[in-house]
Motif scaffolding. Sequence first.
Motif, PDB file in Angstrom:
ATOM      1  N   GLY A   1      -7.423  -2.252  -4.768  1.00  0.00           N
ATOM      2  CA  GLY A   1      -6.923  -3.373  -3.978  1.00  0.00           C
ATOM      3  C   GLY A   1      -5.430  -3.632  -4.674  1.00  0.00           C
ATOM      4  N   ILE A   2      -5.172  -3.476  -6.082  1.00  0.00           N
ATOM      5  CA  ILE A   2      -4.091  -3.891  -6.677  1.00  0.00           C
ATOM      6  C   ILE A   2      -3.029  -2.803  -6.108  1.00  0.00           C
ATOM      7  N   ILE A   3      -3.326  -1.316  -6.195  1.00  0.00           N
ATOM      8  CA  ILE A   3      -2.276  -0.610  -5.679  1.00  0.00           C
ATOM      9  C   ILE A   3      -2.029  -0.628  -4.147  1.00  0.00           C
ATOM     10  N   ALA A   4      -3.048  -0.977  -3.548  1.00  0.00           N
ATOM     11  CA  ALA A   4      -2.820  -1.285  -2.013  1.00  0.00           C
ATOM     12  C   ALA A   4      -1.878  -2.322  -1.581  1.00  0.00           C
ATOM     13  N   VAL A   5      -1.780  -3.622  -2.233  1.00  0.00           N
ATOM     14  CA  VAL A   5      -0.986  -4.587  -2.171  1.00  0.00           C
ATOM     15  C   VAL A   5       0.378  -4.386  -2.793  1.00  0.00           C
ATOM     16  N   VAL A   6       0.571  -3.516  -3.680  1.00  0.00           N
ATOM     17  CA  VAL A   6       1.947  -3.303  -4.277  1.00  0.00           C
ATOM     18  C   VAL A   6       2.466  -2.069  -3.130  1.00  0.00           C
ATOM     19  N   ILE A   7       1.744  -1.257  -2.677  1.00  0.00           N
ATOM     20  CA  ILE A   7       2.616  -0.442  -1.758  1.00  0.00           C
ATOM     21  C   ILE A   7       2.786  -1.114  -0.396  1.00  0.00           C
ATOM     22  N   ALA A   8       2.034  -2.025  -0.136  1.00  0.00           N
ATOM     23  CA  ALA A   8       2.300  -2.887   1.081  1.00  0.00           C
ATOM     24  C   ALA A   8       3.693  -3.860   0.908  1.00  0.00           C
ATOM     25  N   GLY A   9       3.602  -4.244  -0.127  1.00  0.00           N
ATOM     26  CA  GLY A   9       4.850  -4.979  -0.759  1.00  0.00           C
ATOM     27  C   GLY A   9       6.147  -4.318  -0.738  1.00  0.00           C
ATOM     28  N   LEU A  10       6.049  -2.839  -1.174  1.00  0.00           N
ATOM     29  CA  LEU A  10       7.091  -1.901  -0.999  1.00  0.00           C
ATOM     30  C   LEU A  10       7.605  -1.683   0.514  1.00  0.00           C
ATOM     31  N   VAL A  11       6.553  -1.519   1.239  1.00  0.00           N
ATOM     32  CA  VAL A  11       6.517  -1.390   2.675  1.00  0.00           C
ATOM     33  C   VAL A  11       7.365  -2.460   3.446  1.00  0.00           C
ATOM     34  N   ASN A  12       6.963  -3.725   2.861  1.00  0.00           N
ATOM     35  CA  ASN A  12       7.803  -4.889   3.505  1.00  0.00           C
ATOM     36  C   ASN A  12       9.055  -4.900   2.871  1.00  0.00           C
ATOM     37  N   ASN A  13       9.328  -4.525   1.973  1.00  0.00           N
ATOM     38  CA  ASN A  13      10.777  -4.429   1.487  1.00  0.00           C
ATOM     39  C   ASN A  13      11.644  -3.442   2.338  1.00  0.00           C
ATOM     40  N   SER A  14      11.113  -2.434   2.558  1.00  0.00           N
ATOM     41  CA  SER A  14      11.928  -1.517   3.634  1.00  0.00           C
ATOM     42  C   SER A  14      12.068  -2.467   4.697  1.00  0.00           C
ATOM     43  N   GLU A  15      11.140  -2.841   5.304  1.00  0.00           N
ATOM     44  CA  GLU A  15      11.026  -3.629   6.831  1.00  0.00           C
ATOM     45  C   GLU A  15      12.212  -4.913   6.685  1.00  0.00           C
ATOM     46  N   ALA A  16      12.461  -5.464   5.501  1.00  0.00           N
ATOM     47  CA  ALA A  16      13.241  -6.773   5.204  1.00  0.00           C
ATOM     48  C   ALA A  16      14.559  -6.241   5.343  1.00  0.00           C
ATOM     49  N   ASN A  17      14.847  -5.176   4.660  1.00  0.00           N
ATOM     50  CA  ASN A  17      16.316  -4.890   4.805  1.00  0.00           C
ATOM     51  C   ASN A  17      16.529  -4.092   6.001  1.00  0.00           C
ATOM     52  N   ARG A  18      15.755  -3.692   7.020  1.00  0.00           N
ATOM     53  CA  ARG A  18      16.294  -3.442   8.133  1.00  0.00           C
ATOM     54  C   ARG A  18      16.062  -4.707   9.370  1.00  0.00           C
ATOM     55  N   SER A  19      15.608  -5.830   8.874  1.00  0.00           N
ATOM     56  CA  SER A  19      15.290  -6.933   9.761  1.00  0.00           C
ATOM     57  C   SER A  19      16.193  -8.125   9.511  1.00  0.00           C
ATOM     58  N   ARG A  20      17.000  -8.009   8.469  1.00  0.00           N
ATOM     59  CA  ARG A  20      17.648  -9.159   8.027  1.00  0.00           C
ATOM     60  C   ARG A  20      18.554  -9.668   9.089  1.00  0.00           C
TER      61      ARG A  20
ATOM     62  N   PRO B   1      -1.433 -11.907  -3.871  1.00  0.00           N
ATOM     63  CA  PRO B   1      -0.338 -12.088  -3.383  1.00  0.00           C
ATOM     64  C   PRO B   1       0.981 -11.985  -4.517  1.00  0.00           C
ATOM     65  N   LEU B   2       0.919 -12.253  -5.714  1.00  0.00           N
ATOM     66  CA  LEU B   2       2.030 -12.208  -6.634  1.00  0.00           C
ATOM     67  C   LEU B   2       2.252 -10.603  -7.019  1.00  0.00           C
ATOM     68  N   LEU B   3       1.417  -9.745  -6.761  1.00  0.00           N
ATOM     69  CA  LEU B   3       1.687  -8.307  -6.802  1.00  0.00           C
ATOM     70  C   LEU B   3       2.508  -7.938  -5.625  1.00  0.00           C
ATOM     71  N   PHE B   4       2.138  -8.443  -4.464  1.00  0.00           N
ATOM     72  CA  PHE B   4       2.445  -8.089  -3.227  1.00  0.00           C
ATOM     73  C   PHE B   4       4.297  -8.406  -3.248  1.00  0.00           C
ATOM     74  N   PHE B   5       4.207  -9.740  -3.741  1.00  0.00           N
ATOM     75  CA  PHE B   5       5.853 -10.347  -3.664  1.00  0.00           C
ATOM     76  C   PHE B   5       6.527  -9.609  -4.686  1.00  0.00           C
ATOM     77  N   GLU B   6       6.015  -9.253  -5.852  1.00  0.00           N
ATOM     78  CA  GLU B   6       6.733  -8.333  -6.838  1.00  0.00           C
ATOM     79  C   GLU B   6       6.867  -6.886  -6.355  1.00  0.00           C
ATOM     80  N   GLY B   7       6.214  -6.495  -5.585  1.00  0.00           N
ATOM     81  CA  GLY B   7       6.473  -5.058  -5.100  1.00  0.00           C
ATOM     82  C   GLY B   7       7.621  -5.386  -3.989  1.00  0.00           C
ATOM     83  N   GLN B   8       7.607  -6.318  -3.161  1.00  0.00           N
ATOM     84  CA  GLN B   8       8.411  -6.779  -2.314  1.00  0.00           C
ATOM     85  C   GLN B   8      10.163  -6.635  -2.877  1.00  0.00           C
ATOM     86  N   ARG B   9       9.890  -7.204  -3.937  1.00  0.00           N
ATOM     87  CA  ARG B   9      11.392  -7.286  -4.710  1.00  0.00           C
ATOM     88  C   ARG B   9      11.774  -5.735  -5.290  1.00  0.00           C
TER      89      ARG B   9
END
Length: 311
Positions: free
Chosen positions: A242-261, A65-73
Motif C-alpha cells: 500500500g505504501i508503494i501504491a500511494v507514492v506512485i499515485a502521488g507521482l501521477v497526481n503531480n503530473s496531473e497538477a502540472n497540466r491542470s494548473r 496520506p503523508l506519503l501520498f502528498f510527499e510523492g506529489q511534491r
Amino acid sequence: MSMFIALFVVLVAVAVSELIARLLPRISSTYFNLLFGIILAAWPMTSRYIPEFDNEFFMIVILAPLLFFEGQRTQILQVQQRLKQIIGTAGILAIISAVVITMILPNLFNMTFPLALIMVAISTPTDATALESVIGGRAFPRSSHEQLTLESLFNDATGLVLLQAGIIWWQTGHFNFLQNAGTLLYAAGGGALIGFMIALLFMVIRQWLLRTSINAIYAQNLVYLLTPIIIYILAEAIGVSGIIAVVIAGLVNNSEANRSRFSSPRQMHLGLNLVNFLTSILNGMVFVILGLNLERIFTSQYFIPLFVKLS
C-alpha cells in the motif's frame, strides 16, 4: 469520544511545538514534536486520554496520506531520470546492508539471526518525513537531498519484505531467498500497478469534471484528500504494498497538477494550500505519536519491571 479527545490532545501538542520551533529555527520542529509526545505520555493527566498505539489507524489515516502528498511534491520526470539509482539504493543497497548487519549483530549481542533480521528490517525504511527531520535547519547538498528523497519514497517495500522474511525465518527456522525475492517483486510491482491504475482513473474523472458544469471544487478536493486512503486499503486488501501504491499515485497526481494548473486556478490553489497544511500537520503528528510510544515502551520495559522487583 476517547479517539476525539486523543486527536485533540495530539493536535494541540503539534501546534504548540511548532510555535516553539519558530523561536529556535536552527533546530528542526520534529525534535520538539518528539519531546512533546514524550511529555504527553509521561504526564498522567494527558496520557490517560490517549489510547495505545493502533498500527492500522496510523498507517491508513496518517502515513498513507503523508506519503501520498510527499510523492506529489516529486516530479515524475525525476523518478524516470533516476530510476536505476532508486532501484540501486532502495532495493539492492538496502538488501545488502540488511544482510551485512544481520551477520554482524548476533556477534555483538546475544540474539539469533532471525531476530537480527527483524530488527534490521524495522530500521531499514526511512520515509521523506524522517529525512527532512534529520536535515532540517542544516546545510545539505541539493543533489544528495534529491537522491535520498527519491530513495526514501520507495524503500518501504524492501523493509516490509525483509520483515516478513525475518518473521517466517523466526517461526519456521528456514530462510527461502527465492521466495522472499519473489514476494518483494510482487509487493513492489503490484503496489506500483495498483497505485498507477487507480490514480489514473481518478485523474480521468477529475479532468472530465473540470470540463463540465457540474464540477464542484470542494467535492473534488474532498475526493482528492480521500484518494490515498482508498488506494492504500485496496492495495493492502489485494496483498501488495500500500505504501508503494500511494507514492506512485502521488507521482501521477503531480503530473496531473502540472497540466491542470491553468484549467481551474481556484481549485488548484485551494488544493495546494490543503496539501501544504495537511502535510505539516501529519508530519508533526507522526513525531508526537513516536514520542508517545517511545516513552511508553521505555516505561514498560524498564521502570515497571524495576518497580515490581523492588516491591
